[in-house]
Design an enzyme around this catalytic site. Sequence first.
Site, PDB file in Angstrom:
ATOM      1  N   ASP A 234       1.860  -0.585  11.863  1.00  0.00           N
ATOM      2  CA  ASP A 234       0.589  -1.106  11.343  1.00  0.00           C
ATOM      3  C   ASP A 234       0.316  -2.544  11.784  1.00  0.00           C
ATOM      4  O   ASP A 234      -0.787  -3.063  11.568  1.00  0.00           O
ATOM      5  CB  ASP A 234       0.577  -1.010   9.808  1.00  0.00           C
ATOM      6  CG  ASP A 234       0.536   0.441   9.347  1.00  0.00           C
ATOM      7  OD1 ASP A 234       0.056   1.299  10.124  1.00  0.00           O
ATOM      8  OD2 ASP A 234       0.989   0.719   8.228  1.00  0.00           O
TER       9      ASP A 234
ATOM     10  N   SER B  81       7.051   9.913  11.905  1.00  0.00           N
ATOM     11  CA  SER B  81       5.950   9.633  10.981  1.00  0.00           C
ATOM     12  C   SER B  81       6.480   9.658   9.557  1.00  0.00           C
ATOM     13  O   SER B  81       7.004  10.676   9.088  1.00  0.00           O
ATOM     14  CB  SER B  81       4.842  10.682  11.138  1.00  0.00           C
ATOM     15  OG  SER B  81       4.048  10.716   9.967  1.00  0.00           O
TER      16      SER B  81
ATOM     17  N   LYS C 147       0.834  -1.209   0.000  1.00  0.00           N
ATOM     18  CA  LYS C 147       0.000   0.000   0.000  1.00  0.00           C
ATOM     19  C   LYS C 147       0.872   1.263   0.000  1.00  0.00           C
ATOM     20  O   LYS C 147       0.634   2.184  -0.778  1.00  0.00           O
ATOM     21  CB  LYS C 147      -0.915  -0.039   1.241  1.00  0.00           C
ATOM     22  CG  LYS C 147      -1.933   1.067   1.303  1.00  0.00           C
ATOM     23  CD  LYS C 147      -3.106   0.676   2.183  1.00  0.00           C
ATOM     24  CE  LYS C 147      -2.914   1.021   3.643  1.00  0.00           C
ATOM     25  NZ  LYS C 147      -2.880   2.473   3.912  1.00  0.00           N
TER      26      LYS C 147
ATOM     27  N   GLY D 172      -5.020   8.605   4.849  1.00  0.00           N
ATOM     28  CA  GLY D 172      -4.116   9.603   5.417  1.00  0.00           C
ATOM     29  C   GLY D 172      -2.874   9.762   4.548  1.00  0.00           C
ATOM     30  O   GLY D 172      -2.345  10.871   4.403  1.00  0.00           O
TER      31      GLY D 172
ATOM     32  N   GLN E 264       4.739   9.537   6.914  1.00  0.00           N
ATOM     33  CA  GLN E 264       3.911  10.394   6.060  1.00  0.00           C
ATOM     34  C   GLN E 264       4.370  11.845   6.159  1.00  0.00           C
ATOM     35  O   GLN E 264       4.471  12.547   5.156  1.00  0.00           O
ATOM     36  CB  GLN E 264       2.439  10.257   6.452  1.00  0.00           C
ATOM     37  CG  GLN E 264       1.897   8.871   6.153  1.00  0.00           C
ATOM     38  CD  GLN E 264       0.478   8.659   6.648  1.00  0.00           C
ATOM     39  OE1 GLN E 264      -0.106   9.521   7.291  1.00  0.00           O
ATOM     40  NE2 GLN E 264      -0.070   7.490   6.353  1.00  0.00           N
TER      41      GLN E 264
END
Length: 417
Positions: A303, A155, A13, A83, A157
């Site tokens: 995750d 993070s 992903k 997100g 992201q």
Amino acid sequence: MRLSGTFKPPGDKSISHRVALLSLLAKGECVVSNYSTAQDCMTSVHAVNALGGGAVFSGEDLNLSNNGRILKDSVHVDCGNSGTTMRLLMGILAGVSGRFILWGDDSLMKRPMERVAKPLRAMGAKISCDPRGTPPVTIEGSELRGIDYRLPVASAQLKSALLIAGVEAEGLTRITEPVKSRDHTEYMLGMFGANICFESGVWSVRKSAMELPSVFSVPGDPSSAAFFLCGAAMLEGSEVTAEEILLNPTRVRFLDKLKEMGAQIEVQIAGDSPEPWGSVRSVYAGKLSPCKVASEELPLLVDEVPILALLATQANGVSVFEEIGELRIKESDRVAALVSELGKLGARLEIDGPNLLIYGPTKLRATDELESFGDHRIAMTLAIACGLIGEDVPIRDMSCVSISYPDFFETLKELTL
Ligand code: S3P
């Protein structure tokens, strides 16, 4: 129930999102194989097309094409539940001329975006969030300048958004992480020809023109495979093999935890492009030791905490997951979800300040109904828990598994003996 056989999870992903979204800033044409068709990754495909890029499926391949710049200059982008789509787009659009509004579903509209907006503003971006720091995010693309920034939180992201903005900014952008997190953006920016390097713990990136490689193959998603690999470690008589999955060390720390707990895990690396990949076999090996996850390891298995937490309920002793606050701001509050739903099955979970403690082993028992909170990873964890109980407990809102693993139930059925 026991699990047996070989399976291939969907394309990774995180890598799928990145290859599609980064095509917005690159030139050329690329045929992507094994792109994940999970709902989240399709959200990124739609976003790319909404912004004037080219992302079109031809059979199972995703054909990406672009001329190196974003064509549309006033777009509302629906980021759905994703997100990653929203935060990476913040970095991409901050330096692109135009006015962009990013929004999403009920879950995404509650997630923190100010952590990304703040450093982007320091780079010169005109970007605003709701006063709560959540979406909608409004971006008026502007000239960016480099920044020297230490992330306040590990993070990937956030790191990715800033590195991508750095590719569009004048001068040098330097990013330091408190602890290491997944590094796919760094790999991919390098592969696309961006001027990026890593030295003395700091990532540095300069304004660059990027070009798409002609072909790109996405390895399978280890975070999806984790449900069955961990499942096999707790279901007596099980033996499963995940084939062609990503083995980047920033993603597979959960395999080390499985080994430390006494599970039998065999890893075979088969290739290294675009990142290391191969197969993983997991065999039930009996008694499990508790799971200890130190705070600096968390980003490397963030995750996989829900399924590791379920595994911990079967271990002999107290498992500890340190400083798991970040899990409270995922697709759902995963800490609360695990405490309530595994608790309904009889498991003993305790919140101790910032840490989560799990007391095992517990023979889990059925209950009337379980709640997924619309969170795909909670839903899949609870489905494996039902296998452990040997009874189907109704789980509300199970269709959310399609956010990351549309074929989860087919694979579960195929592997179940
Ligand atoms: C991701 C980073 C992680 C992870 C998420 C995917 C990514 O989020 O939980 O599922 O692709 O960069 P954070 O960056 O919020 O830790």
